[in-house]
Design a protein around this motif. Structure first.
Motif, mmCIF file in Angstrom:
data_model
loop_
_atom_site.group_PDB
_atom_site.id
_atom_site.type_symbol
_atom_site.label_atom_id
_atom_site.label_comp_id
_atom_site.label_asym_id
_atom_site.label_seq_id
_atom_site.Cartn_x
_atom_site.Cartn_y
_atom_site.Cartn_z
ATOM 1 N N GLY A 1 55.517 56.393 52.783
ATOM 2 C CA GLY A 1 56.852 56.268 53.352
ATOM 3 C C GLY A 1 57.411 57.576 53.860
ATOM 4 N N ALA B 1 59.215 53.410 50.793
ATOM 5 C CA ALA B 1 58.398 53.275 49.595
ATOM 6 C C ALA B 1 59.292 53.444 48.379
ATOM 7 C CB ALA B 1 57.281 54.315 49.586
ATOM 8 N N ARG C 1 56.213 48.804 49.225
ATOM 9 C CA ARG C 1 56.751 49.292 50.498
ATOM 10 C C ARG C 1 57.350 48.152 51.314
ATOM 11 N NH1 ARG C 1 52.117 51.201 53.571
ATOM 12 N NH2 ARG C 1 50.982 49.629 52.391
ATOM 13 N N SER D 1 50.400 49.840 47.788
ATOM 14 C CA SER D 1 49.961 51.074 48.435
ATOM 15 C C SER D 1 48.506 51.336 48.090
ATOM 16 C CB SER D 1 50.850 52.256 48.031
ATOM 17 O OG SER D 1 50.653 53.347 48.914
#
Length: 360
Positions: free
Chosen positions: A144, A300, A336, A326
């Motif tokens: 992120g 994230a 995310r 992730s």
């Protein structure tokens, strides 16, 4: 096949009707029709605006990783020195990709919760290592994060490094990309992120210096860039091009430019800030650290206490929300939300966050 009414994965994103409709049309053979050449060149011009570049644009049939491999294979020979500036899964991964091709790779690595913040260390590595190519990732979707690239561009120019290779697959269209100002020679994009098209097309800008090296290397393969150098001029492509894919990119880029790139950047920034504010208000810890640059295209956050990733994912899916986990060191630690392209929509994000709040 299971579908979810609240799609929030960070690519592929939901595809707007205007882009989907392109795939319902029938076309001729792209390498035989003048209409295709005209569509291809018009699409190139639109993508140049998104990349802010005067360099050539190559459009290829295949998901974004095609561009990443193509640029490496077409420009490197065994023994070439590659300096990979890495802050996440893809930054380190690109170094490994170059290494697999026989390149001599030096990695200047940062933590996954950092963005590029130590140009002095990178400069020292460039001065000592004298690379032929510098690689970096603009938006590290697994973390992120969004890396500033202007400093790397200045170093590239100062030390006369022949090639600067940048993956902006998850950035282009959602954040400013200044390929020429940042001295980027190979700027890589994909269709399924901020452009909101299906995951079947990749594209990249190629500088005159990169073309010179590509011609000298002479790599031959399905993913080779060299055949595209004269493809439009000769009206001859190395394989049957996807007319629908190029048409979808044309429409997708047109929607962004019609909105206005500045307006798109503002929309992404507003939605990202709202998403993070609501998550923090629920007591969910954000990722990365506060001093890193968070990406306007993806958020994230740490998986809430008391849940494994599998349990959290199942809980959200039960209420129609699909997000992403992730990779690498962040696997099973963060989840995310992809507010990019068509999903950078305040109402959609609020629906997603309502589900998150309910799941807690």
């Amino acid at each position: 096949m299971k579908t979810y009414p609240i799609p929030m994965v960070p690519g592929p994103v939901r595809v707007p009707a205007a882009i989907r409709n392109v795939y319902l049309e029938s076309y001729g053979s792209g390498d035989l029709e003048t209409d295709f050449i005209e569509l291809y060149t018009r699409t190139q011009r639109r993508l140049k605006e998104i990349f802010t570049t005067r360099d050539d644009i190559v459009i290829m049939s295949g998901e974004g990783m095609l561009a990443l491999w193509s640029a490496l294979k077409s420009c490197l020979v065994p023994g070439d020195r590659v300096l990979a500036v890495a802050t996440g899964v893809f930054g380190y991964g690109i170094g490994e990709m170059a290494q697999s091709l026989g390149a001599d790779v030096k990695i200047v690595g940062f933590s996954y919760d950092e963005t590029i913040n130590d140009l002095a260390r990178i400069e020292a590595a460039i001065a000592e290592f004298k690379p032929r190519m510098i690689t970096a990732v603009h938006c590290e979707t697994p973390s992120g994060t969004l890396n500033p690239l202007d400093g790397l561009g200045r170093l590239k120019q100062t030390y006369q490094v022949p090639l600067f290779y940048v993956d902006t697959v998850a950035g282009a269209g959602g954040v400013p990309v200044l390929a020429d100002d940042w001295q980027i020679d190979l700027c890589l994009g994909g269709s399924q992120k901020c452009l909101s098209a299906p995951p079947d097309m990749s594209f990249l800008s190629v500088s005159p210096k990169a073309w010179e090296i590509i011609e000298a290397v002479g790599y031959v393969g399905y993913d080779a860039l060299k055949p595209f150098h004269q493809a439009v001029e000769n009206r001859y492509f190395p394989y049957t091009p996807s007319w629908q894919g190029v048409a979808a990119l044309f429409v997708a880029a047109g929607l962004l430019l019609e909105e206005g790139l500045t307006n798109s950047f503002d929309r992404h920034a507003r939605v990202a800030a709202h998403c993070r504010q609501r998550l923090a208000g629920m007591g969910i810890d954000l990722f990365p650290a506060a001093d890193a640059v968070s990406s306007p295209t993806v958020t994230a956050a740490k998986i809430p206490n008391g849940f494994t990733w599998a349990q959290w994912d199942q809980r959200l899916r039960a209420d129609g929300l699909v997000v992403a986990g992730s990779y690498g060191p962040l696997a099973d630690k963060v989840f995310r939300l992809g507010h990019m392209g068509s999903q950078a929509d305040m109402a959609l994000v609020d629906r997603a966050l309502d589900v998150v709040a309910g799941a807690l």
